[in-house]
Design a protein around this motif. Structure first.
Motif, PDB file in Angstrom:
ATOM      1  N   SER A 182      10.642   9.261 -52.585  1.00 22.77           N
ATOM      2  CA  SER A 182      10.452  10.680 -52.287  1.00 22.77           C
ATOM      3  C   SER A 182      10.178  11.477 -53.562  1.00 22.77           C
ATOM      4  O   SER A 182       9.354  12.394 -53.568  1.00 22.77           O
ATOM      5  CB  SER A 182      11.684  11.250 -51.586  1.00 22.77           C
ATOM      6  N   LEU A 183      10.876  11.113 -54.636  1.00 24.57           N
ATOM      7  CA  LEU A 183      10.634  11.799 -55.910  1.00 24.57           C
ATOM      8  C   LEU A 183       9.238  11.492 -56.446  1.00 24.57           C
ATOM      9  O   LEU A 183       8.580  12.363 -57.018  1.00 24.57           O
ATOM     10  CB  LEU A 183      11.700  11.416 -56.933  1.00 24.57           C
ATOM     11  N   TYR A 184       8.786  10.252 -56.272  1.00 29.03           N
ATOM     12  CA  TYR A 184       7.427   9.905 -56.699  1.00 29.03           C
ATOM     13  C   TYR A 184       6.394  10.710 -55.910  1.00 29.03           C
ATOM     14  O   TYR A 184       5.370  11.141 -56.456  1.00 29.03           O
ATOM     15  CB  TYR A 184       7.157   8.407 -56.533  1.00 29.03           C
ATOM     16  N   LYS A 185       6.656  10.925 -54.640  1.00 30.98           N
ATOM     17  CA  LYS A 185       5.748  11.721 -53.813  1.00 30.98           C
ATOM     18  C   LYS A 185       5.724  13.165 -54.312  1.00 30.98           C
ATOM     19  O   LYS A 185       4.658  13.776 -54.409  1.00 30.98           O
ATOM     20  CB  LYS A 185       6.174  11.663 -52.349  1.00 30.98           C
ATOM     21  N   SER A 186       6.896  13.709 -54.646  1.00 31.86           N
ATOM     22  CA  SER A 186       6.962  15.069 -55.193  1.00 31.86           C
ATOM     23  C   SER A 186       6.214  15.149 -56.519  1.00 31.86           C
ATOM     24  O   SER A 186       5.517  16.127 -56.806  1.00 31.86           O
ATOM     25  CB  SER A 186       8.410  15.492 -55.420  1.00 31.86           C
ATOM     26  N   GLU A 187       6.356  14.104 -57.320  1.00 30.89           N
ATOM     27  CA  GLU A 187       5.654  14.066 -58.604  1.00 30.89           C
ATOM     28  C   GLU A 187       4.138  14.064 -58.391  1.00 30.89           C
ATOM     29  O   GLU A 187       3.403  14.762 -59.088  1.00 30.89           O
ATOM     30  CB  GLU A 187       6.069  12.830 -59.393  1.00 30.89           C
ATOM     31  N   ALA A 188       3.682  13.310 -57.407  1.00 28.97           N
ATOM     32  CA  ALA A 188       2.247  13.244 -57.125  1.00 28.97           C
ATOM     33  C   ALA A 188       1.717  14.609 -56.676  1.00 28.97           C
ATOM     34  O   ALA A 188       0.636  15.038 -57.112  1.00 28.97           O
ATOM     35  CB  ALA A 188       1.974  12.191 -56.059  1.00 28.97           C
ATOM     36  N   ILE A 189       2.474  15.299 -55.840  1.00 24.63           N
ATOM     37  CA  ILE A 189       2.046  16.616 -55.349  1.00 24.63           C
ATOM     38  C   ILE A 189       1.935  17.602 -56.514  1.00 24.63           C
ATOM     39  O   ILE A 189       0.929  18.308 -56.650  1.00 24.63           O
ATOM     40  CB  ILE A 189       3.025  17.139 -54.275  1.00 24.63           C
ATOM     41  N   THR A 190       2.971  17.652 -57.346  1.00 25.28           N
ATOM     42  CA  THR A 190       2.939  18.606 -58.470  1.00 25.28           C
ATOM     43  C   THR A 190       1.903  18.190 -59.508  1.00 25.28           C
ATOM     44  O   THR A 190       1.275  19.049 -60.136  1.00 25.28           O
ATOM     45  CB  THR A 190       4.327  18.729 -59.132  1.00 25.28           C
ATOM     46  N   HIS A 191       1.705  16.899 -59.686  1.00 22.97           N
ATOM     47  CA  HIS A 191       0.703  16.417 -60.642  1.00 22.97           C
ATOM     48  C   HIS A 191      -0.694  16.878 -60.233  1.00 22.97           C
ATOM     49  O   HIS A 191      -1.499  17.285 -61.076  1.00 22.97           O
ATOM     50  CB  HIS A 191       0.767  14.888 -60.728  1.00 22.97           C
TER      51      HIS A 191
ATOM     52  N   ILE B 267      -1.451  19.540 -58.524  1.00 26.91           N
ATOM     53  CA  ILE B 267      -1.547  20.988 -58.749  1.00 26.91           C
ATOM     54  C   ILE B 267      -1.759  21.282 -60.227  1.00 26.91           C
ATOM     55  O   ILE B 267      -2.603  22.116 -60.593  1.00 26.91           O
ATOM     56  CB  ILE B 267      -0.285  21.710 -58.227  1.00 26.91           C
ATOM     57  N   VAL B 268      -1.018  20.617 -61.089  1.00 25.27           N
ATOM     58  CA  VAL B 268      -1.091  20.886 -62.530  1.00 25.27           C
ATOM     59  C   VAL B 268      -2.452  20.510 -63.087  1.00 25.27           C
ATOM     60  O   VAL B 268      -3.046  21.271 -63.865  1.00 25.27           O
ATOM     61  CB  VAL B 268       0.035  20.134 -63.278  1.00 25.27           C
ATOM     62  N   TYR B 269      -2.967  19.362 -62.704  1.00 23.68           N
ATOM     63  CA  TYR B 269      -4.200  18.866 -63.313  1.00 23.68           C
ATOM     64  C   TYR B 269      -5.454  19.158 -62.505  1.00 23.68           C
ATOM     65  O   TYR B 269      -6.542  18.731 -62.878  1.00 23.68           O
ATOM     66  CB  TYR B 269      -4.066  17.363 -63.586  1.00 23.68           C
ATOM     67  N   LYS B 270      -5.312  19.928 -61.423  1.00 29.58           N
ATOM     68  CA  LYS B 270      -6.483  20.261 -60.603  1.00 29.58           C
ATOM     69  C   LYS B 270      -7.458  21.143 -61.377  1.00 29.58           C
ATOM     70  O   LYS B 270      -8.669  20.970 -61.301  1.00 29.58           O
ATOM     71  CB  LYS B 270      -6.029  20.973 -59.325  1.00 29.58           C
ATOM     72  N   GLU B 271      -6.936  22.094 -62.122  1.00 27.03           N
ATOM     73  CA  GLU B 271      -7.789  23.052 -62.814  1.00 27.03           C
ATOM     74  C   GLU B 271      -8.074  22.665 -64.265  1.00 27.03           C
ATOM     75  O   GLU B 271      -8.728  23.411 -64.976  1.00 27.03           O
ATOM     76  CB  GLU B 271      -7.135  24.430 -62.759  1.00 27.03           C
ATOM     77  N   LYS B 272      -7.580  21.526 -64.706  1.00 25.65           N
ATOM     78  CA  LYS B 272      -7.841  21.077 -66.070  1.00 25.65           C
ATOM     79  C   LYS B 272      -9.287  20.632 -66.185  1.00 25.65           C
ATOM     80  O   LYS B 272      -9.871  20.075 -65.265  1.00 25.65           O
ATOM     81  CB  LYS B 272      -6.924  19.911 -66.455  1.00 25.65           C
TER      82      LYS B 272
END
Length: 153
Positions: A112-121, A123-128
């Motif tokens: 579940s934490l890995y899934k949360s990490e993937a979601i936030t990852h 968002i963070v790198y979408k606009e990079k």
């Protein structure tokens, strides 16, 4: 002088001490077992509670801004790192070998934490900004791959 060989009297102090230590040992083992059962129960319920909370945040994570997602990503990575260390220590001491339910819940929490990490990852790198790969590098990689493929076939 008459020598009295009463084996019962001679061995009685040893028997008394052994029984005392045996009684103490039984008391300690029972109290430690009770303590361990309570700790396992609390750990089990804490993991279940954490799983529910982490899965509940998945929907809300998608609504985060880039900055808050970056902060959340750092927190999630720290949590994953800490939980993996704990999991490895438990594995070293064979703590999870006898408790498959706890082991599966621990793995599910990490999932579940890995899934949360993937979601936030995302968002963070979408606009990079992404860098374009030079055509000569692409052609060189293609040439290396085809050369390697010819050797293996």
């Amino acid at each position: 002088m008459i020598l009295n060989l009463n084996i019962y009297n001679i061995t009685q102090p040893v028997i008394k001490e052994a029984n005392k230590s045996s009684l103490l040992k039984r008391f300690l083992i029972k109290s430690m077992e009770g303590f361990l059962i309570k700790r396992l129960s609390k750990l089990n319920s804490a993991i279940e509670d954490s799983i529910l909370k982490v899965e509940g945040t998945h929907v809300h994570l998608k609504e985060l801004s880039t900055e808050s997602a970056n902060d959340m990503l750092i927190q999630i990575k720290q949590s994953i790192s800490n939980l993996e260390k704990i999991y490895e220590k438990m594995q070293e001491h064979n703590f999870l070998d006898n408790n498959n339910e706890l082991k599966s819940k621990f793995k599910y929490l990490l999932k579940s934490l890995y899934k949360s990490e993937a979601i936030t990852h995302k968002i963070v790198y979408k606009e990079k900004e992404t860098l374009k790969t030079d055509e000569s590098i692409k052609k060189g990689i293609i040439k290396m791959n085809s050369h390697f493929y010819k050797k293996t076939v």
